[in-house]
Design a protein around this motif. Structure first.
Motif, PDB file in Angstrom:
ATOM      1  N   ARG A 353      35.384  34.050  56.523  1.00  0.00           N
ATOM      2  CA  ARG A 353      36.124  34.282  55.277  1.00  0.00           C
ATOM      3  C   ARG A 353      36.042  33.104  54.329  1.00  0.00           C
ATOM      4  NH1 ARG A 353      40.067  34.481  59.321  1.00  0.00           N
ATOM      5  NH2 ARG A 353      41.034  32.457  59.613  1.00  0.00           N
ATOM      6  N   LYS A 354      35.985  31.875  54.892  1.00  0.00           N
ATOM      7  CA  LYS A 354      35.912  30.721  54.001  1.00  0.00           C
ATOM      8  C   LYS A 354      34.500  30.529  53.471  1.00  0.00           C
ATOM      9  CE  LYS A 354      39.742  28.075  55.796  1.00  0.00           C
ATOM     10  NZ  LYS A 354      40.143  26.994  56.665  1.00  0.00           N
ATOM     11  N   GLY A 355      33.522  30.785  54.317  1.00  0.00           N
ATOM     12  CA  GLY A 355      32.143  30.512  53.940  1.00  0.00           C
ATOM     13  C   GLY A 355      31.601  31.497  52.938  1.00  0.00           C
ATOM     14  N   ASN A 356      31.729  32.793  53.216  1.00  0.00           N
ATOM     15  CA  ASN A 356      31.156  33.746  52.279  1.00  0.00           C
ATOM     16  C   ASN A 356      32.054  34.939  51.992  1.00  0.00           C
ATOM     17  OD1 ASN A 356      30.848  35.259  54.579  1.00  0.00           O
ATOM     18  ND2 ASN A 356      28.678  34.817  54.800  1.00  0.00           N
ATOM     19  N   GLY A 357      33.345  34.784  52.286  1.00  0.00           N
ATOM     20  CA  GLY A 357      34.243  35.895  52.010  1.00  0.00           C
ATOM     21  C   GLY A 357      35.081  35.682  50.765  1.00  0.00           C
ATOM     22  N   LEU A 358      35.700  34.516  50.670  1.00  0.00           N
ATOM     23  CA  LEU A 358      36.665  34.305  49.605  1.00  0.00           C
ATOM     24  C   LEU A 358      36.232  33.159  48.700  1.00  0.00           C
ATOM     25  CD1 LEU A 358      39.801  34.490  51.881  1.00  0.00           C
ATOM     26  CD2 LEU A 358      39.172  36.181  50.163  1.00  0.00           C
ATOM     27  N   VAL A 359      36.708  33.213  47.469  1.00  0.00           N
ATOM     28  CA  VAL A 359      36.525  32.079  46.575  1.00  0.00           C
ATOM     29  C   VAL A 359      37.823  31.276  46.653  1.00  0.00           C
ATOM     30  CG1 VAL A 359      35.928  31.333  44.258  1.00  0.00           C
ATOM     31  CG2 VAL A 359      35.123  33.529  45.099  1.00  0.00           C
ATOM     32  N   LEU A 360      37.801  30.221  47.459  1.00  0.00           N
ATOM     33  CA  LEU A 360      39.047  29.514  47.775  1.00  0.00           C
ATOM     34  C   LEU A 360      39.665  28.860  46.556  1.00  0.00           C
ATOM     35  CD1 LEU A 360      38.070  27.844  51.157  1.00  0.00           C
ATOM     36  CD2 LEU A 360      39.319  29.957  50.791  1.00  0.00           C
ATOM     37  N   ASN A 367      40.500  37.098  43.624  1.00  0.00           N
ATOM     38  CA  ASN A 367      39.779  37.505  44.823  1.00  0.00           C
ATOM     39  C   ASN A 367      39.968  38.989  45.125  1.00  0.00           C
ATOM     40  OD1 ASN A 367      38.315  35.321  46.479  1.00  0.00           O
ATOM     41  ND2 ASN A 367      40.120  34.281  45.677  1.00  0.00           N
ATOM     42  N   THR A 368      41.175  39.494  44.882  1.00  0.00           N
ATOM     43  CA  THR A 368      41.443  40.893  45.193  1.00  0.00           C
ATOM     44  C   THR A 368      40.586  41.824  44.343  1.00  0.00           C
ATOM     45  OG1 THR A 368      43.715  40.308  45.721  1.00  0.00           O
ATOM     46  CG2 THR A 368      43.252  42.638  45.364  1.00  0.00           C
ATOM     47  N   SER A 369      40.404  41.470  43.086  1.00  0.00           N
ATOM     48  CA  SER A 369      39.725  42.400  42.186  1.00  0.00           C
ATOM     49  C   SER A 369      38.212  42.222  42.183  1.00  0.00           C
ATOM     50  CB  SER A 369      40.255  42.205  40.759  1.00  0.00           C
ATOM     51  OG  SER A 369      39.950  40.904  40.318  1.00  0.00           O
ATOM     52  N   LEU A 370      37.731  41.185  42.873  1.00  0.00           N
ATOM     53  CA  LEU A 370      36.339  40.766  42.694  1.00  0.00           C
ATOM     54  C   LEU A 370      35.289  41.843  42.960  1.00  0.00           C
ATOM     55  CD1 LEU A 370      34.338  38.575  42.052  1.00  0.00           C
ATOM     56  CD2 LEU A 370      34.590  37.703  44.357  1.00  0.00           C
ATOM     57  N   ALA A 389      48.774  43.927  38.429  1.00  0.00           N
ATOM     58  CA  ALA A 389      49.474  45.023  39.112  1.00  0.00           C
ATOM     59  C   ALA A 389      48.768  45.386  40.416  1.00  0.00           C
ATOM     60  CB  ALA A 389      49.564  46.241  38.190  1.00  0.00           C
ATOM     61  N   VAL A 390      47.439  45.425  40.365  1.00  0.00           N
ATOM     62  CA  VAL A 390      46.669  45.759  41.569  1.00  0.00           C
ATOM     63  C   VAL A 390      46.904  44.702  42.643  1.00  0.00           C
ATOM     64  CG1 VAL A 390      44.322  45.784  42.486  1.00  0.00           C
ATOM     65  CG2 VAL A 390      44.884  47.109  40.451  1.00  0.00           C
ATOM     66  N   ALA A 391      46.835  43.429  42.243  1.00  0.00           N
ATOM     67  CA  ALA A 391      47.027  42.350  43.208  1.00  0.00           C
ATOM     68  C   ALA A 391      48.415  42.437  43.833  1.00  0.00           C
ATOM     69  CB  ALA A 391      46.823  40.999  42.532  1.00  0.00           C
ATOM     70  N   LEU A 422      40.708  41.517  53.203  1.00  0.00           N
ATOM     71  CA  LEU A 422      40.813  42.966  53.419  1.00  0.00           C
ATOM     72  C   LEU A 422      41.242  43.665  52.130  1.00  0.00           C
ATOM     73  CD1 LEU A 422      42.422  43.263  56.939  1.00  0.00           C
ATOM     74  CD2 LEU A 422      40.315  44.359  56.189  1.00  0.00           C
ATOM     75  N   ALA A 423      42.169  43.044  51.413  1.00  0.00           N
ATOM     76  CA  ALA A 423      42.651  43.638  50.161  1.00  0.00           C
ATOM     77  C   ALA A 423      41.494  43.832  49.193  1.00  0.00           C
ATOM     78  CB  ALA A 423      43.720  42.741  49.533  1.00  0.00           C
ATOM     79  N   LYS A 424      40.629  42.812  49.124  1.00  0.00           N
ATOM     80  CA  LYS A 424      39.493  42.901  48.219  1.00  0.00           C
ATOM     81  C   LYS A 424      38.660  44.133  48.538  1.00  0.00           C
ATOM     82  CE  LYS A 424      35.662  40.231  48.728  1.00  0.00           C
ATOM     83  NZ  LYS A 424      34.798  39.051  48.566  1.00  0.00           N
ATOM     84  N   TRP A 425      38.401  44.335  49.824  1.00  0.00           N
ATOM     85  CA  TRP A 425      37.506  45.438  50.177  1.00  0.00           C
ATOM     86  C   TRP A 425      38.215  46.781  50.158  1.00  0.00           C
ATOM     87  CZ3 TRP A 425      32.830  44.997  49.130  1.00  0.00           C
ATOM     88  CH2 TRP A 425      32.223  43.731  49.171  1.00  0.00           C
TER      89      TRP A 425
END
Lengths: 514, 389
Positions: A353-360, A367-370, A389-391, A422-425
């Motif tokens: 998640r840190k390496g290629n999942g999230l933009v920390l 991140n949620t809407s990405l 609102a989505v977030a 998970l929220a993002k996806w």
């Protein structure tokens, strides 16, 4: 009764606004393995940072008594001088340097102005032998695997003449084999009189190695459990202390979920390594998943699970693809594009998640809407209010613990980061979710919540492919299980029929280590 | 509570405060001449290229701390070509501008493709231009002119990039300019309050009424002050329109559009962006295409102001743009930074330059002072941010 090597008395550590530790007490006897368990954010790492001098004397209250003397460390060197050595969860090795150079980094052998390399490597080899690592100390660190790197870290600690060794999640990135070897190594050190503190989430390991178990919750010590009884302490017993309630079932039941038609099917799926195109990383794999079904993929590390998942997700890993992908019964010719995979309603939730999942460095909101910015924008202009609102919606739905969705993801705990991922996806509204190690490195409570989310996804008719190297998780969560080894599927079984023995047999029979 | 939020506001705007302090310092040192109408015009005209190149550099830096070393030398080459088109060949202003823009696009496409698709590190890819373009520009100039410079550019070109809107004589108050300022100030207030209202209506966090009012008053006051000063000095410089237009567009792109968002996430975590369906290569490509086009526009403002193309034009422009960004809080590793921050950084550098030339400090000492002031400003910013945590 052995004498007390270390006593931490009434340690209180406050950060602006938070009391991270509140009168914590810890007693470690000489020559024992003491496990420190607790949920993420409970304060284990903070406590160890106080002990090792990362938080210097004066920034906390309470006393550290080591070997009968009150200690006031002002930095990590002070504690190391007394033989207190900490090995952090994130390995701190320089990949471009040799094992020997790494082991004596900041602790060089020789004169002030000239390093004695001969002595360095000779000494290094001696310690490598002690930890059972059969590598020359002149090997570059980047060429050895994480399991061996962990051993190098331990050898490095020994080279510092460690008397009290602190291991922070030493097995979190190791497979079962390497983990077991590491734990056995710890037991052999114990026989030689070494004292160790181990921080871990893996409770089976605790039961296996620890003499005593101290449970920390919300910054205070809850209890210390003795593990000298005839029966090893049960995991349920430890969990009870950690979460303050009894989790009767670690895996929530999925009830009344209708399993429908086949949604995704791959056949003769073959993928080659991007750097060594002659090597197959996924070899002639055929599998399918139905609507509302949770399919587990179990395999040891390097079996090709991640490669399989990523290659399905818009060919984001590998080269020279062959095979067929069917979605909803129709053949799909997917381009080599992640955006195309998302359009086809496939999501890949990465193991890293840190390496290629999230933009920390960005907020929860961003991140949620990405992965589905289109849904909250018109003519490429983002509707900031809708995004907010989505977030908020996903924050509530997934119980992400944060004061605000504007909070940077880098400031969240591992479990909450995983939920943001998970929220993002989920917001990308996929039909097929490839979950790669969705509970790695997160605590029991958060794991349970993630399992509940998986069940909700299945109940909503999504297909979930659960990749995991934790056997109980695969057994507890899946409807059906594929077993992968050396790039191939070597077995398929229904969850009711599957047992740990059957799965391991399937792997062993397929060739490796037989 | 009240006090706490005040210090938070101060810390958040540390660089703005530095700017105000430096301005006040020069106000005393120059005996008020930095506050004169002509100083305002000068500040805008002198620094137009920093703002424009800064916007382009910001986009490059957002993608991961990448920079463009070639923009200064490219200004020289474009200036020389512009001189050949307009002065030697006598082409029309419109056609010359179009041609220069096309050359900008061409260079941008080549550079962007090299960086995004051939994976040449930006540092190296733009170093080539840095070395080659000035040589090319200088040789074009010397083969077309004995003095090594081409002048003067046509009046229509100068009016477009270095003229005034509704010009008036010096000393005559320029009402259109003032009214434009009032209008702009009203517009800003309107935007501040409508966004606040819509956020409140939907139940989101919003500024308190007090802070919204303070913000509106301060921003309007600055706008009206600047426009009044400009009205006393002959009216709105056309440069200001170009700069303001570009800054508004890029401010909008970076904060409100999906493509702008993509720049930030590519710089924040390239792999995560790729696996979220962002076409990361296209973003890298666009960053450098955009930079080259903005460099063309910056060239226009520069050669219109100097009225000539010469070998040294554009020297160190890349450094000015990079410093404006870095001083303005743009992350050197990418993923963070705003247009507003860059504008503050660029203005700070501009005020220092102007102030020092007003007190006619020796050019060598100017560099020394500039170096240390910039370092001090960034140290102050970073230290205050740390305390904030």
């Amino acid at each position: 009764m052995a004498n007390i090597l270390l006593e931490m008395k009434n340690i209180t550590k406050t950060f602006p606004g938070v009391k991270a530790l509140d009168t914590v007490n810890l007693q470690v006897e000489e020559g024992e393995i003491h496990a420190l368990v607790g949920e993420n954010g409970a304060g284990k790492s903070t406590l160890m940072n106080v002990l090792s001098g990362i938080y210097p004397h004066g920034t906390y209250e309470g006393d550290i008594i080591y070997n009968g003397q009150v200690c006031r460390f002002s930095n990590i060197k002070d504690s190391e001088k007394l033989g207190i050595v900490i090995i952090h969860q994130e390995l701190a090795l320089v990949p471009e340097m040799t094992i020997g150079e790494n082991m004596y980094l900041g602790n060089e052998v020789g004169h002030k102005f000239a390093i004695n390399w001969n002595k360095t490597y000779a000494e290094a080899d001696k310690y490598l032998k002690m930890v059972g690592l059969e590598e020359s100390s002149k090997t570059l660190v980047k060429t050895i695997g994480t399991g061996k790197q962990q051993l190098v870290e331990i050898a490095k600690a020994l080279a510092k003449k460690a008397k009290l060794l602190i291991l922070d999640e030493p097995t979190s990135s190791l497979n079962e084999e390497d983990s077991r070897a590491l734990l056995d190594l710890m037991l052999s050190f114990k026989k030689q009189g070494m004292t160790m503190i181990i921080i871990t989430h893996k409770l089976n390991e605790v039961a296996y190695v620890a003499d005593k178990i101290t449970v920390i919750r919300d910054g205070t010590t809850i209890e210390t459990i003795d593990n000298h009884g005839k029966e090893p302490v049960s995991e349920e017993r430890i969990i009870k202390g950690m979460v303050g309630r009894e989790i009767t079932n670690r895996f929530p039941k999925r009830e009344g979920v209708k399993i429908g038609e086949v949604e995704m099917e791959i056949s003769h799926w073959t993928v080659h390594h991007p750097l060594y195109p002659e090597r197959k990383v996924v070899d002639d794999v055929s599998m399918y998943v139905r609507k509302g079904e949770v399919v587990g993929i179990y395999g040891l590390m390097g079996a090709g699970r991640t490669e399989l998942a990523m290659s399905i997700f818009g060919q984001s890993y590998g080269v020279n693809f062959s095979g067929e992908l069917k979605l909803d019964g129709k053949n799909v010719k997917m381009k080599k594009s992640e955006a195309d995979a998302i359009r086809h309603k496939i999501a890949y939730v990465t193991e890293d998640r840190k390496g290629n999942g999230l933009v920390l460095s960005q907020s929860i909101k961003v991140n949620t809407s990405l992965a589905n910015l289109g849904a909250i924008s018109s003519h490429t202009v983002i509707d900031g209010d809708r995004e907010y609102a989505v977030a908020e919606e996903y924050r509530n739905k997934l119980k992400i613990k944060t004061p605000s969705v504007e909070q940077l993801v880098g400031n969240l705990s591992g479990g909450n980061q995983q939920k943001v991922l998970l929220a993002k996806w989920m917001f990308a509204e996929p039909d097929v979710l490839l979950l790669d190690e969705p509970t790695r490195g997160i605590d029991v409570g958060a794991k349970y919540e993630i399992y509940c989310i998986i069940n909700d996804l299945a109940a909503a008719g999504k297909c979930v492919i659960l990749i995991s190297s934790e056997l109980p998780e695969v057994l507890g969560m899946s409807d059906r299980i594929y077993i992968m080894n050396e790039a191939k599927i070597v077995g398929e079984m229904k969850a009711e029929e599957a047992t740990q023995e059957k799965i391991m047999t399937a792997i062993l029979r397929s060739g490796r280590g037989a | 509570m009240e006090k706490k939020s005040l210090t938070a506001v101060l810390k958040k705007n540390a660089m703005l405060i530095v700017l105000v302090l430096v301005y006040l310092f020069f106000l005393i040192l120059t005996g008020g001449s930095i506050f004169s109408p002509s100083s305002f015009t000068e500040l805008i005209n002198q620094n137009a290229y920093v703002y424009i190149l800064g916007a382009g550099m910001l986009m490059c830096m957002l993608t991961g701390g990448n920079i463009d070393l070639s923009c200064g030398a490219f200004v020289c080459l474009l200036g020389a070509l512009g001189g050949v088109f307009m002065i030697v060949q006598g082409m029309s202003t419109g056609l010359s501008i179009l041609l220069l823009l096309l050359i900008g696009v061409f260079y941008g496409v080549v550079l962007g493709a090299l960086i995004a698709y051939v994976h040449i590190p930006p540092w190296i890819a733009t170093l080539a231009g840095y070395l080659a373009f000035r040589g090319l520009g200088t040789s074009i100039l010397s083969s077309n002119s004995k003095t090594g410079s081409l002048a003067p550019f046509p009046v229509s070109f100068q009016n477009l990039f270095y003229g005034r809107v509704f010009p008036t004589e010096k000393g005559v108050f320029n009402w259109p300019c003032f009214l434009f300022g009032v209008l702009a100030a009203l517009l800003v207030c309107l935007v501040i309050f409508t966004t606040r209202n819509s956020r409140l209506r939907k139940g989101y966090e919003a500024d308190s009424l007090k802070s919204a009012a303070i913000k509106s008053v301060l921003v309007s006051a600055v706008i009206i002050l600047v426009m009044t000063k400009l009205a006393m000095d002959g009216g709105i410089p056309t440069t200001l329109l170009w700069v303001a237009g570009i800054l508004l567009i890029y401010s909008f792109i970076t904060s409100k559009t999906t493509i702008g968002r993509h720049f930030y996430v590519v710089g924040g975590n390239m792999e995560a962006a790729r696996l979220s369906g962002v076409n990361t290569r296209r973003i890298m490509f666009l960053a450098y295409l955009n930079m080259a086009v903005l460099t063309s526009i910056a060239t226009f403002t520069v050669i219109a102001r100097s009225q000539s193309a010469y070998a040294d034009v554009g020297k160190n422009f890349e450094m000015d743009a990079i410093s404006a960004c870095v001083v303005g809080g743009v992350s050197a590793s990418g993923g963070a930074g705003t247009v507003l921050g860059m504008v503050i950084g660029a203005t700070l550098i501009g005020v220092i330059n102007l102030g020092m030339s007003l007190i006619s400090l020796d050019a060598n000492y100017q560099r020394v002072v500039k170096g240390f002031v910039l370092l001090a400003a960034v140290v102050f910013d970073i230290v205050s941010q740390k305390k904030n945590k």
